[in-house]
Structure formats: C-alpha cells, structure tokens
Design an enzyme around this catalytic site. Structure first.
Site, PDB file in Angstrom:
ATOM      1  CE  LYS A   1      -3.807  -0.184   2.543  1.00  0.00           C
ATOM      2  NZ  LYS A   1      -4.458  -0.374   3.808  1.00  0.00           N
TER       3      LYS A   1
HETATM    4  O1  G3P Z   1      -7.982   0.157   4.955  1.00  0.00           O
HETATM    5  C1  G3P Z   1      -8.015   1.434   5.025  1.00  0.00           C
HETATM    6  C2  G3P Z   1      -9.001   1.443   6.658  1.00  0.00           C
HETATM    7  O2  G3P Z   1      -8.403   0.931   7.349  1.00  0.00           O
HETATM    8  C3  G3P Z   1      -9.361   2.958   6.860  1.00  0.00           C
HETATM    9  O3  G3P Z   1     -10.557   2.579   7.523  1.00  0.00           O
HETATM   10  O4  G3P Z   1     -12.031   2.746   9.798  1.00  0.00           O
HETATM   11  O5  G3P Z   1      -9.753   3.881   9.648  1.00  0.00           O
HETATM   12  O6  G3P Z   1     -11.328   4.807   8.247  1.00  0.00           O
HETATM   13  P1  G3P Z   1     -10.905   3.584   8.808  1.00  0.00           P
END
Ligand code: G3P
Length: 227
Positions: free
Chosen positions: A86
């Site tokens: 990533k």
């Molecule tokens: O994979 C990206 C993700 O983990 C972001 O998620 O829940 O931190 O917005 P969040």
C-alpha cells in the site's frame, strides 16, 4: 468481489478465515499500532495464518518515493509475492507506484479521497486503488458515489486496476458497492460479522433444529439416523 479483512488481530483473522471465504488481509500503520507488539512479527504471523495463496496488503511507511520503494522491496522480500504494498496516493506515492510497477511489485494506491487521485494511481500502474468510503462520508461527501465513479473510470479506460474499497462502517455500504460490481472490499471483522449475524437468521436456524428434535429426539442428526 474479493473480500478482505481490514485488521491485524491474528485471532480475529484465524476465526474469520476458518468461517468465511476470505481472499486476504489488509493492514495499515494505524491498524498495526492498535494491535501492538512487533509489527514485523505480527505480519509474519498473519502470513503464516492466511497462507501464501491469500493476499496480504502492507503499507510503506515513509512519505517520500525513495523511502516507499525501499520499504516495498523489503516488505515483498519478507512476505512473498502475494503481498501488495500500500502506497499513499500522494505525489511522491504516484512516483513510487510507477517505479515499483517497473520492478514487478504490486501496489495499492491508498488514502484515496478523489476520483482523479485514483486515476493517477491507476495510470501510474497501481494494481488496486483504495477509496475510503466512510471517511469520505464523514467529510460530507458521498463515499459510495465517489467509489462507483472510480470503478467507472477504471472500467471505461480499460485500466488494469481494481477498486479495493475500504473504511466501511456497516453492511449497507458494502452491499451497495457489491451490487455495483466493484472488485474488492476490505472490512473490519465486526462489519464482516454483520453481513450474516442477526436474530432472525439465528432464530430460523434454531427453529429447524428444535422442530426436528420434536420428531426424533434431542441431538440426533441425519448422519445419526443414517448410520
Ligand atoms: O484500509 C483502510 C482503512 O483501514 C481505513 O479505515 O476505519 O480507519 O477509516 P478507517
């Protein structure tokens, strides 16, 4: 649609892999920090739990292209060819994605908030682009339509890049994009559990069990009757 687990908790990953048709695991620095411990050991353990055939997404840490490329090489060297690196889709990240494509290292342009940001990452050679559905919603925009538009752009331009939709908070967000035909979604364990866990489903399954028990007695299965 590929379904991935957005978490680094090995016990949660083991449970979900055992139950569901899971295609891989995605992590990021925040997820690794939340999990605690040595991040290298955690990633090695995740790889050993999911096997070599499933995808593992690991994020490069630096924000300059040279550092991202260095991290990407080390990550793939340690965790194998089914590891996708990533790379934050910032200007230096777009540069890194292009160079890594030349080396045959698969990347995911991450922290995607706009369709043209995704387009740049895809054009640079990213295998995946990861729009953050719920975070876009939280900014007052529509994370679902941004993600659908990215999917349309990749499709209409015949790009060799797939949407990996991320940052979900509920089943409905995933359902909408699943029905739209996006390539991949990564969800936290509680969101995946939410696809299938509700009282109506459990009650229907339990009703069948108790009805059959009235007929043949408790804890008697078809296999018992047929043996
Ligand atoms: O994979 C990206 C993700 O983990 C972001 O998620 O829940 O931190 O917005 P969040």
């Amino acid at each position: 649609m590929k379904l991935l687990i957005d978490d680094a908790n090995v016990n949660a990953i083991r449970r979900l892999i055992d139950l569901y048709p899971i295609d891989g695991v995605t992590t990021n620095p925040t997820i690794l920090a939340r999990t605690g411990g040595n991040p290298v050991e955690t990633l090695k353990e995740i790889r050993s739990v999911i096997g070599q055939e499933r995808l593992l997404f690991v994020q490069a840490i630096p924000l300059d292209a040279e550092g991202m490329i260095r991290d990407a090489r080390a990550i793939v060297h340690l965790l194998g060819k089914t590891t996708v690196v990533k790379v934050p889709a910032i200007p230096e990240g777009i540069k890194a994605i292009r160079e890594l494509k030349g080396e045959g290292i698969r990347t995911c342009g991450t922290v995607v908030y706009t369709p043209m940001q995704a387009f740049l990452a895809a054009k640079a050679g990213a295998s995946y682009v990861a729009p953050y559905v719920n975070r876009i919603d939280n900014m007052g925009y529509d994370g679902i339509s941004v993600t659908e538009q990215i999917h349309d752009i990749l499709t209409v331009h015949h790009m060799d890049t797939q949407v990996l939709a991320a940052s979900f908070k509920n089943s409905r967000q995933v359902l909408t994009l699943c029905a739209y035909g996006i390539g991949s979604a990564t969800c936290a364990p509680d969101v995946i559990d939410g696809f299938i866990r509700n009282r109506a489903i459990d009650a229907a399954a339990e009703d069948f069990l108790s009805d059959f028990a009235k007929l043949v007695g408790e804890h008697v299965s078809m296999a018992d009757l047929l043996s």
